[in-house]
Design an enzyme around this catalytic site. Structure first.
Site, mmCIF file in Angstrom:
data_model
loop_
_atom_site.group_PDB
_atom_site.id
_atom_site.type_symbol
_atom_site.label_atom_id
_atom_site.label_comp_id
_atom_site.label_asym_id
_atom_site.label_seq_id
_atom_site.Cartn_x
_atom_site.Cartn_y
_atom_site.Cartn_z
ATOM 1 N N GLU A 1 -14.210 0.578 10.392
ATOM 2 C CA GLU A 1 -13.780 -0.773 9.992
ATOM 3 C C GLU A 1 -14.025 -1.140 8.537
ATOM 4 O OE1 GLU A 1 -15.093 -3.673 12.905
ATOM 5 O OE2 GLU A 1 -13.610 -2.951 14.353
HETATM 6 C C1 BMA Z 1 -16.390 -3.373 16.482
HETATM 7 C C2 BMA Z 1 -17.325 -2.216 16.522
HETATM 8 C C3 BMA Z 1 -18.750 -2.646 16.498
HETATM 9 C C4 BMA Z 1 -18.985 -3.899 17.272
HETATM 10 C C5 BMA Z 1 -17.844 -4.208 18.177
HETATM 11 C C6 BMA Z 1 -18.026 -5.450 18.966
HETATM 12 O O1 BMA Z 1 -16.371 -3.927 15.226
HETATM 13 O O2 BMA Z 1 -16.987 -1.326 15.504
HETATM 14 O O3 BMA Z 1 -19.162 -2.831 15.177
HETATM 15 O O4 BMA Z 1 -20.158 -3.801 17.956
HETATM 16 O O5 BMA Z 1 -16.685 -4.326 17.408
HETATM 17 O O6 BMA Z 1 -18.072 -6.585 18.155
#
Ligand code: BMA
Length: 820
Positions: free
Chosen positions: A422
């Site tokens: 991300e």
């Molecule tokens: C995404 C994942 C984690 C997180 C999840 C839930 O961003 O990559 O970083 O725990 O969502 O929010």
């Protein structure tokens, strides 16, 4: 070569910072590999950090420095002998001294360290100390030098090469482990050693297995060196001139390694031996598998796909994201990993994505996946943050990447290296992030230059992706038409039916929260009364507005109960429903959509989270929903051309033929319309079948259900939300029978019962039920099998309404209190 592990006799003491008085001047026994939390727990000096609100009472540990010490006996180095102290992993900021001489400092838990100790090793008694500075304090100082950069959570985890979720996450505790987390040993040698073995394993076009072993040799003496490589009885050898060698072994007609569901997983023994004047001096043994892997990203009419192609076969990736299986990493045994990966396979998954906020997983993890045919996507450890590209971080990133690419290069299960989690959308899409950077580096050079160059140089056998999500060129990384996508508007903002708003090419993250199983929850959280807002429950709910999102996600479908135990079931059921809804949508678009990786398979401590399996290893209702939704053959009703349409998904290498039987009936079992039609779905494909108006037009949407069945698989389609359905709140009777190894519970439906779940852990903590979320039409029966060693005084507990739950009970909770 002799290798002597140094895991005995370690002691631990606080070495500075705000340690409580009880630790002052105190030496306690320590485990290596291990960590300070585990040692202090074992000594009875801290409570279990996972219990109740203990996490919050242990924040003093964020700021304490520690010293690990041991003594060992050995002999002084011989004249031409090399003696090295080798750490496979230190967590994290360490100063290492042998007999008072500082050997070096470490600042990266993701790599190993090797120290030449010839000058300070003594005959007889030797003393080794590893002093660990508080990782949080180090990270703050590093950040002040590197410059502040955005991150998703308060602590500067992006300024230190330590597991990011060590510093707290939206499902993880804020406990920074410290310790010698992997083996440590003394290596003594006087001729030469295999400094690096890098086998590139591929399959030629004619089916010949090819093993190209690249060797680095470190020499202490001038001898006649020969490298011998054997695979499955075939041997090749080469003279080693200089410090490197390359040996190729060909295996004609190699048996191919396949993902689970596509074929077998034959593994071959690979042995590399270094001979010095014909005597073996060092050996490397491992198991390899022959397969090819690519990701098809060739632009098509709409965008760019993201399809894993294994041995030339296109694979729909069914799976989940993986986080460390215990925040206290060194407790994760090979057996625990095997159980978890067995659970993934049991839920019909074929892929796990090792998420970038955790670690490069251990050899045990990869071995378990190699054996079971579970494809692994490994993120490089960068997550939800901007990372400085300057020193000292840059060299650490390069060193850890080189080491881990080399370590994992021959693993057949590993199918993708991925740059980060991300961080690309963080730059392009996350509000205010790019602006606040003020021109500083943020990691792009790692993801688009350094890491792909290292993968190309060291591991040309598998694909690399710059990030997840990712779209090529200047497109928004999360664009649905291109590459991978993460879907988080559902959960954060939108009802789960909005999963259908996008048809991604590959959904690498999507998920919905639910509480852990009852036994896990009540073991770790002992609030009296226990409610969604009681203090320890809240400490174990890390997501921003988590409970609000749970309730708002539930309300359109089921009433939000006031009673905690009812709420627990309703939110678990809604989690299962939400995620299965997404999975069925994504699978229905194969081959356009080529993957659905749920966030997340597992938990690292007891917590309300997106996980399917909780930290005590118990499957949540979501687990069973995934098992159904990921089954090789699936029937699902999806909107196509403005009307509900039957989609038959055949993820199998045989055609799916037979007869589809559809019926609309009342909840009490009166047949209103039936249709039969032929089913013929080609292997690994999806077919659409029209449903007639007669099937789709209820007289009373509240009291009818449509079922469509073929080959033992059945989909249930409702015409109204549960909260509006005219459910009978007591739609079944149940009988319990004792059987070898547990109990059977036979349920007989007197009216339509939806999503029956036997929450067996409420009766006996070891009890596991074979299936859940089973729906029965009026008059049908189903037998659940509960495995348990417990001998229940009153086995009717297994059919008590608080244990044998259904959607009916959740929808009509006010009419069906738990007490009866
Ligand atoms: C995404 C994942 C984690 C997180 C999840 C839930 O961003 O990559 O970083 O725990 O969502 O929010």
């Amino acid at each position: 070569m002799t290798r002597t592990t140094l895991h005995e006799g370690w002691r631990l003491r606080a070495d500075g910072g705000p340690a409580p008085d009880v630790l002052a001047g105190r030496d306690i026994p320590a485990q290596v590999p291990g960590s300070t939390h585990l040692d202090l727990m074992a000594a009875g000096l801290i409570p279990d950090p996972y219990l109740d609100s203990n996490e919050a009472s242990l924040t003093w540990m964020h700021r304490v420095d520690w010293q690990y010490t041991t003594a060992f006996q050995t002999s002084a180095p011989g004249v031409d002998e090399r003696v090295e102290l080798v750490f496979d992993g230190i967590d994290t900021i360490a100063t290492i001294a042998l007999n008072g001489v500082v050997l070096g400092r470490t600042a990266n838990m993701h790599r190993g360290y090797r120290f030449d100790v010839r000058d300070c090793l003594r005959e007889g008694h030797n003393e080794l100390t590893v002093t660990l500075a508080a990782a949080l304090t180090y990270a703050e100082q590093a950040e002040s030098q590197l410059g502040w950069r955005q991150r998703a959570y308060p602590h500067p985890y992006n300024a230190i090469r330590k597991m990011a979720c060590s510093f707290g996450w939206d499902w993880g505790p804020d406990l920074q482990t410290a310790g010698i987390w992997k083996p440590v040993r003394l290596e003594r040698w006087d001729t030469a050693r295999l400094a690096q073995v890098r086998p590139l394993v591929t399959v030629d076009a004619d089916g010949t297995g090819r093993v190209d072993v690249h060797l680095d040799v470190e020499r202490a003496a001038d001898r006649d060196y020969i490298a011998v490589v054997t695979v499955d009885g075939r041997e090749e050898r080469t003279a080693v001139s200089g410090n490197a060698a390359h040996v190729t072994v060909l295996v004609p007609d190699a048996r191919l390694w396949w993902p689970v569901g596509y074929g077998e997983q034959p593994l071959y023994e690979l042995t590399v031996t270094l001979l010095a004047d014909a005597e073996p001096v060092d050996t490397d043994r491992r198991r390899i598998g022959f397969r090819t892997v690519a990701v098809d990203t060739e632009p098509d009419g709409t965008g760019t796909p993201f399809v894993f192609v294994v041995n030339g076969t296109r694979v729909f990736a069914k799976g989940a994201n993986w986080i460390p299986d215990d925040h206290l990493l060194t407790r994760v045994t090979p057996e625990r990993l095997a159980r978890r990966i067995d659970q993934a396979v049991g839920a019909n998954m074929n892929m796990l994505r090792i998420w970038g906020g955790g670690i490069y997983e251990t050899d045990d993890f990869y071995a378990a996946c190699d054996e079971r045919g579970v494809l692994v996507w490994q993120d490089f450890p960068f997550a939800c943050a901007f990372y400085a590209e300057e020193e000292p971080l840059r060299s650490e990133v390069e060193a850890e990447a080189r080491e881990n690419i080399t370590r994992l290069v021959a693993r057949p299960s590993l199918v993708l290296w991925n740059g980060n989690n991300e961080n690309l959308p963080a730059y392009t899409d996350w509000e205010g992030w790019q602006e606040a950077l003020d021109g500083r580096s943020w990691g792009l050079g790692y993801y688009t230059e350094l890491l792909p160059a290292l993968v190309t140089a060291l591991d040309p056998t598998r694909p690399y992706a710059p990030g997840s999500p990712y779209s090529p060129g200047d497109l928004p990384p999360n664009d649905a038409l291109y590459g991978t996508r993460h879907e988080w508007d559902v959960w954060n903002m939108l009802d789960y039916t909005h999963y259908r708003d996008h048809i991604p090419r590959f959904c690498a993250e999507f998920g919905f929260q639910g509480p852990p199983t009852w036994a896990t929850l009540t073991r770790w959280i002992r609030d009296q009364p226990l409610t969604p807002t009681s203090p320890a429950f809240l400490l174990h709910q890390k997501a921003g507005d988590g409970n609000g999102k749970l309730d708002r996600g539930l309300a359109p479908h089921l009433p939000v109960p006031d009673d905690f135990e009812q709420w627990h079931w309703a939110t678990q059921l809604n989690q299962a429903r939400a995620v299965a809804f997404g999975v069925e949508h994504f699978r229905s678009w194969w081959p356009y959509t080529a993957g659905a990786l749920v966030w997340q398979l597992n938990d690292c401590w007891p917590v309300t989270s997106w996980a399917a399996v909780d930290s005590d290893e118990r499957p949540k209702p979501l687990y069973y929903a995934l098992k159904h939704a990921f089954a090789p053959r699936l029937l699902t009703v999806q909107p196509r051309h403005g009307r509900p349409t039957l989609v038959a998904v055949n993820d199998h290498d045989q055609p799916w033929t037979g007869t589809v039987r559809a019926a609309r009936q009342t909840l009490t079992g009166d047949l209103l319309a039936t249709v039969e039609m032929p089913l013929d779905v080609a292997p690994r494909s999806v077919a659409l079948l029209d449903l007639t108006d007669d099937l789709l037009t209820p007289v009373d949407p509240r009291s009818e259900v449509l079922t469509v069945a073929a080959g033992g698989i059945r989909v249930h389609h409702q015409f109204a939300e549960d909260r509006d359905l005219a459910y009978d709140p007591t739609p079944f009777t149940a009988e319990v029978t004792r059987v070898t190894g547990g109990y059977q519970v036979e349920v007989r439906a007197t009216s339509y019962v939806r999503d029956l779940a036997l929450l067996a852990d409420k009766v006996a903590p070891d009890a596991v039920v074979d299936d859940m979320l089973v729906s029965l039409l009026a008059g049908e029966t189903h037998t659940f099998t509960v495995r348990s060693a417990a001998s229940l005084a009153d086995s009717s507990a297994l059919r008590h309404p608080r244990v044998l739950r259904s959607a009916n009970a959740a929808a009509r909770a006010e009419e069906r209190p738990d007490k009866d």
